[in-house]
Write a protein that holds these residues in place. Structure first.
Motif, PDB file in Angstrom:
ATOM      1  N   UNK B 106     -36.497 -28.269  15.442  1.00 33.32           N
ATOM      2  CA  UNK B 106     -36.414 -26.902  15.732  1.00 33.32           C
ATOM      3  C   UNK B 106     -35.184 -26.640  16.768  1.00 33.32           C
ATOM      4  N   UNK B 130     -38.021 -19.128   8.446  1.00 34.34           N
ATOM      5  CA  UNK B 130     -38.350 -20.021   9.694  1.00 34.34           C
ATOM      6  C   UNK B 130     -38.815 -19.605  10.881  1.00 34.34           C
ATOM      7  N   UNK B 179     -29.606 -21.128  10.011  1.00 34.33           N
ATOM      8  CA  UNK B 179     -29.633 -22.259  10.890  1.00 34.33           C
ATOM      9  C   UNK B 179     -29.615 -21.443  12.503  1.00 34.33           C
ATOM     10  N   UNK B 182     -32.714 -19.744  14.280  1.00 34.54           N
ATOM     11  CA  UNK B 182     -33.894 -20.522  14.899  1.00 34.54           C
ATOM     12  C   UNK B 182     -33.190 -20.829  16.458  1.00 34.54           C
TER      13      UNK B 182
END
Lengths: 243, 271
Positions: B106, B130, B179, B182
Motif C-alpha cells: 500500500x 482501493x 496508483x 493510494x
C-alpha cells in the motif's frame, strides 16, 4: 387410438401437469444454487496451496463426475438408509443433483478464474489488496463473464436432468407425465405435452442467459472493439494537465 | 515532444533519506540467474531510470521491490518495511503472509506496461476501489479525490467510461491516477510506454515528468531517454542481472564509462 388435440391441450394446462412443471423448476433452481455454491468451494479447494484440500477436491470431482447421476440417486435413496442414512425423496434428489452438478461447476468455476489475465492479479496486489479483496472486487467479477455461458448450458441440462429423479418417485414433470399417460391412455399426447413444457422452460432460460451474458459483456464494449488500439488506432484528443 | 527541450529537473532537486534499499539481492528463474547480487539505494524524492536490454533483469528488479516476485537472497527495504520477508526466531528468512505483504504494498504505487486496468469497472471505480475498500475512505471523499486525479492526468470527462473505450495512452494515465489514489510514497513504473503507439507516449511521459516535479520518488524502467534526460536524477544500466553503469543523465549519455553502456546507447540513440 388416434391423436387427440383435446387431450393434448387439456394436459398442457392441467393442474396436475402444472404442479409437475413447478416441481421441476424449483428442483432445478435449488440444485443449481446449491451446486454453484458447492462448485465454488470445490474450485477454491482445488486451487488452494494446501495439498490435502487439493486432493479432496480432485477426488470429489473424479467420483461425482465419473459415475452416472441415476446410480448416485438410487444409491442415496435406497442404499444409504441401510447404513443408517435416511433421506426422503426430495432430499435425495436435491443431494444427488447438487453433488453431481457441483463436480461439473467446480471445473467451470476453476476454468473461469484461471482465464482472468495474470496482470489483473499483479495490479490488484500492487494496489495493496489481499487475497479476499482481489478475489471479490477484481477476479470473480471478471471470471463471472467467462463462467456464465457454460454455467447457463449446465442449467439448461439441469432442467432436463431433473427428470431422472422420477426413478426415486419424485413427483416432477416427467413422473407426472408417465402417470398421466397410464391413467388416461394418451401416451403420445402426454409425452408431447411434457416435451413442450421442457422446451418452453429451456427457451425461457435461454433468453435469461442471453441477457445475463450481455450484461456482463457490456463493459468490454462491442466485439470489434475488444482489442487494444492498433498501430493505426485511436488518437487521443486529451492532453495531460498538471499532476 | 515538449519534455525534450526542458532542462533537467533532476539535478536541482534536494534528496532526502533513503526510502528504497536493495541489498545484495539474488533471484533465480529456474536455472536462470536473473538478478546477481544487486544493491541499490534510492532516496526520497529521487527519480531513477533503469534501462537495459530485455532480459537484463530490470523489470524483475522492479517487481521484486513490490514483492510481486520472490527473491532468493539479500533483502529489500522500502518505505520502512522489509519487503515480503521476516526473520523467524532461528534467523531464517520466511516469506510474509499474503495479507502482510498486501499491507506493505500500500505504501507504493505501480504502473504496468500493459496498464492492467480493471476492465469490468468504470474509470472512476478503477481509481476508487482501493481507497474505498482498503483504506476505508468514504465514497464521497474517494470520488472527489479520484476526480481531482483524473483532472490532473488530463482526463476529467472520462470517469464513466470503461477501459475498453479508452486509447492506450488514456488507459495508462488512468492507471497512474489509480496508483496515486493510494497516496504512495514511491511510484514504480514498469515500461509504462512500451505498449503505446508513438503518438501517445508523450501524453504519459508528460504526466510522469509533472509527478517528478512534485517530488515523487520514482523508479522507472524505460527506454525513453528523453524522459531520462528531462526528469531523472540517475540512470542505471542493467546487464545480465547486474547494474553495470550508474550516472547522472548528462554523464550517462555524454560520457558512458562501460562498454555495455556505449553499446546500449549506440543501439538506442542511433535513430
Amino acid at each position: 387410438m388416434g391423436w387427440s388435440w383435446d387431450h393434448f391441450f387439456r394436459f398442457m394446462v392441467s393442474e396436475y401437469m402444472l404442479l409437475g412443471v413447478w416441481t421441476t423448476i424449483w428442483l432445478a433452481t435449488v440444485a443449481m444454487t446449491l451446486g454453484v455454491i458447492l462448485g465454488v468451494i470445490i474450485a477454491f479447494m482445488k486451487m488452494s496451496s494446501y495439498w490435502i484440500l487439493q486432493r479432496i477436491a480432485v477426488a470429489f470431482i473424479w467420483l461425482w463426475r465419473g459415475t452416472p447421476l441415476l446410480i448416485q440417486m438410487v444409491i442415496i435413496y435406497t442404499v444409504l438408509p441401510k447404513v443408517g442414512l435416511k433421506f426422503g425423496v426430495i432430499e435425495s434428489a436435491i443431494i444427488a443433483l447438487t453433488l453431481h452438478e457441483g463436480a461439473y461447476f467446480a471445473e467451470i468455476v476453476r476454468a473461469g478464474i484461471s482465464a482472468v489475465n495474470k496482470g489483473q492479479t499483479d495490479a490488484s496486489k500492487a494496489l495493496g489488496m489481499a487475497w479476499p479483496q482481489r478475489m471479490w472486487y477484481v477476479i470473480i467479477p471478471q471470471a463471472t463473464r467467462v463462467i456464465i455461458p457454460p454455467m447457463g448450458n449446465q442449467f439448461n441440462l439441469m432442467i432436463k436432468t431433473t427428470s431422472l429423479a422420477s426413478v426415486i418417485s419424485m413427483e416432477e414433470l416427467f413422473r407426472r407425465t408417465q402417470q398421466l399417460a397410464q391413467i388416461e391412455f394418451k401416451v403420445l399426447e402426454a409425452y408431447l405435452c411434457a416435451a413442450c413444457w421442457y422446451l418452453l422452460m429451456t427457451t425461457i432460460w435461454g433468453e435469461i442467459q442471453k441477457r445475463l451474458e450481455a450484461h456482463y459483456d457490456k463493459p468490454f464494449g462491442p466485439v470489434s472493439d475488444k482489442k487494444l488500439p492498433t498501430r493505426t488506432g485511436v488518437q487521443s484528443n486529451d492532453s495531460p494537465g498538471q499532476v | 515532444m515538449t519534455f525534450m527541450q526542458e532542462t533537467s529537473v533532476g539535478a536541482s532537486r534536494s534528496l532526502g533519506e533513503p526510502i528504497v534499499e536493495i541489498t545484495n539481492v539474488d533471484k533465480w528463474f529456474g536455472s536462470n540467474h536473473v538478478l546477481r547480487d544487486v544493491s541499490l539505494i534510492v532516496r526520497q524524492g529521487e527519480v531513477v531510470v533503469l534501462c537495459g536490454r530485455s532480459g537484463s533483469g530490470k523489470s524483475t528488479l522492479l517487481r521484486c521491490i513490490d514483492h510481486l516476485e520472490t527473491i532468493d537472497g539479500g533483502s529489500i527495504r522500502a518505505c520502512g518495511n522489509k519487503m515480503g520477508y521476516r526473520e523467524n526466531l532461528g534467523g531464517k528468512r520466511v516469506e510474509l503472509s499474503d495479507g502482510k505483504a498486501a499491507q506493505q504494498r500500500r505504501e507504493m504505487g505501480m504502473v504496468f506496461q500493459s496498464f492492467n486496468l480493471f476492465p469490468h469497472l468504470t474509470v472512476l471505480k478503477n481509481i476508487t476501489v482501493s481507497p474505498m475498500r482498503i483504506l476505508k475512505i468514504p465514497r464521497v471523499q474517494a470520488e472527489a479525490d479520484a476526480r481531482e486525479l483524473l483532472a490532473k492526468v488530463g482526463l476529467p470527462e472520462k470517469e464513466e467510461a470503461f477501459p475498453s473505450q479508452l486509447s492506450g495512452g488514456q488507459q495508462q494515465r488512468v492507471a497512474i491516477a489509480r496508483a496515486l489514489a493510494m497516496k504512495p510514497k514511491v511510484m514504480l513504473f514498469d515500461e509504462p510506454t512500451s505498449a503505446l503507439d508513438p503518438e501517445m507516449i508523450s501524453e504519459v511521459l508528460d504526466v510522469m515528468i509533472e509527478l517528478s516535479r512534485l517530488g515523487m520518488t520514482m523508479i522507472v524502467v524505460t527506454h525513453e531517454m528523453g524522459f531520462a534526460r528531462a526528469a531523472a536524477d540517475r540512470v542505471l544500466l542493467m546487464h545480465d542481472g547486474q547494474i553495470v553503469e550508474e550516472a547522472e543523465p548528462e554523464e550517462f549519455f555524454n560520457n558512458p564509462k562501460s562498454n555495455h553502456a556505449r553499446l546500449f546507447l549506440s543501439k538506442i540513440l542511433q535513430h
